[in-house]
Design a protein around this motif. Structure first.
Motif, PDB file in Angstrom:
ATOM      1  N   ARG A  36       0.827  -1.208   0.000  1.00  0.00           N
ATOM      2  CA  ARG A  36       0.000   0.000   0.000  1.00  0.00           C
ATOM      3  C   ARG A  36       0.863   1.260   0.000  1.00  0.00           C
ATOM      4  N   VAL A  39       2.477   1.772  -3.481  1.00  0.00           N
ATOM      5  CA  VAL A  39       1.467   2.252  -4.431  1.00  0.00           C
ATOM      6  C   VAL A  39       1.202   3.734  -4.173  1.00  0.00           C
ATOM      7  N   GLN A  47       3.957   1.251  -8.848  1.00  0.00           N
ATOM      8  CA  GLN A  47       3.106   1.421 -10.025  1.00  0.00           C
ATOM      9  C   GLN A  47       2.785   0.075 -10.668  1.00  0.00           C
ATOM     10  N   LYS A  50       0.239  -1.553  -8.417  1.00  0.00           N
ATOM     11  CA  LYS A  50      -1.067  -0.901  -8.558  1.00  0.00           C
ATOM     12  C   LYS A  50      -1.801  -1.439  -9.783  1.00  0.00           C
ATOM     13  N   ALA A  51      -1.093  -1.560 -10.899  1.00  0.00           N
ATOM     14  CA  ALA A  51      -1.717  -2.050 -12.131  1.00  0.00           C
ATOM     15  C   ALA A  51      -2.243  -3.471 -11.937  1.00  0.00           C
ATOM     16  N   MET A  53      -3.009  -4.949  -9.013  1.00  0.00           N
ATOM     17  CA  MET A  53      -4.092  -4.933  -8.037  1.00  0.00           C
ATOM     18  C   MET A  53      -5.385  -4.383  -8.640  1.00  0.00           C
ATOM     19  N   GLU A  54      -5.261  -3.344  -9.480  1.00  0.00           N
ATOM     20  CA  GLU A  54      -6.449  -2.773 -10.107  1.00  0.00           C
ATOM     21  C   GLU A  54      -7.100  -3.750 -11.079  1.00  0.00           C
ATOM     22  N   ALA A  55      -6.295  -4.653 -11.641  1.00  0.00           N
ATOM     23  CA  ALA A  55      -6.837  -5.678 -12.543  1.00  0.00           C
ATOM     24  C   ALA A  55      -7.477  -6.819 -11.745  1.00  0.00           C
ATOM     25  N   GLY A  56      -7.352  -6.756 -10.418  1.00  0.00           N
ATOM     26  CA  GLY A  56      -7.936  -7.774  -9.562  1.00  0.00           C
ATOM     27  C   GLY A  56      -7.090  -9.024  -9.422  1.00  0.00           C
ATOM     28  N   ASP A  57      -5.841  -8.941  -9.856  1.00  0.00           N
ATOM     29  CA  ASP A  57      -4.953 -10.097  -9.779  1.00  0.00           C
ATOM     30  C   ASP A  57      -4.112 -10.047  -8.511  1.00  0.00           C
TER      31      ASP A  57
END
Length: 194
Positions: A36, A39, A47, A50-51, A53-57
């Protein structure tokens, strides 16, 4: 002093880590907190995380190791650290060893809090009942079904990490069912020999 605390959820790792931080002036490194922070700081590895985590992986071992490597370069980690919640797999343990070797560092101790898992579940159920009896909301982690699920995941995925360190002669096991102060004293005894 560079340490790893192992043991199932509810074994007392967090309690003992807080005591070690206070006593030795080292930092507790939680991979979730570090992810956290990376990010939020927008670091290159943050970064990437973040990408993902944002994709849900799930964040890959390489990213987690990169975040730990980055965090170990901070001044407050130079005196030592406790890894909490990592490594969770043998692959992560091997990657951690390689990263530490690259930095010219090594672990001083790997301590496993050994607990009776049936008694642990009973303890969590009792704590949940006492919390409800006081009219307070039960912490999600203290919900017996959630706790059993976390324990199953630990046994399936993470319990293999202790034998990895045992085979390398690095594992010290401590009875995590003892009273908290006795566990602290046993950890102190282990650390006096490193």
């Amino acid at each position: 002093m560079r340490l790893i605390l192992l043991g199932p959820p509810g074994a007392g790792k967090g309690t003992q880590a807080h005591r070690l931080v206070a006593r030795h002036g080292i930092v507790q490194l939680s991979t979730g907190d570090m992810l956290r922070a990376a990010v939020a700081a927008g670091t290159p590895i943050g970064q990437k995380a973040k990408a993902v985590m944002e994709a849900g992986d799930l964040v890959s071992d390489d990213i987690v190791i990169g975040i730990i490597a980055e965090r170990l370069d901070h001044d407050d980690a130079r005196k030592g650290f406790i890894l909490d919640g990592f490594p969770r797999t043998v692959a992560q343990a091997e990657a951690l060893d390689a990263m530490l070797a690259e930095k010219g560092l090594k672990l001083d101790a790997v301590i496993e809090l050994v607990v009776d898992q049936t008694a642990l579940v009973d303890r969590i159920m009792k704590r949940a009942e006492e919390t409800r009896a006081r009219g307070e909301p039960v912490r999600k982690d203290d919900d017996p079904e959630v706790f059993k699920h976390r324990l199953d995941a630990y046994n399936r995925d993470t319990a293999v990490v202790a034998p990895y360190y045992k085979a390398r002669g690095q594992l010290q096991q401590i009875d995590g069912m003892m009273p908290i102060d006795d566990v602290t004293a046993a950890i102190s005894e282990v650390l006096e020999t490193v």
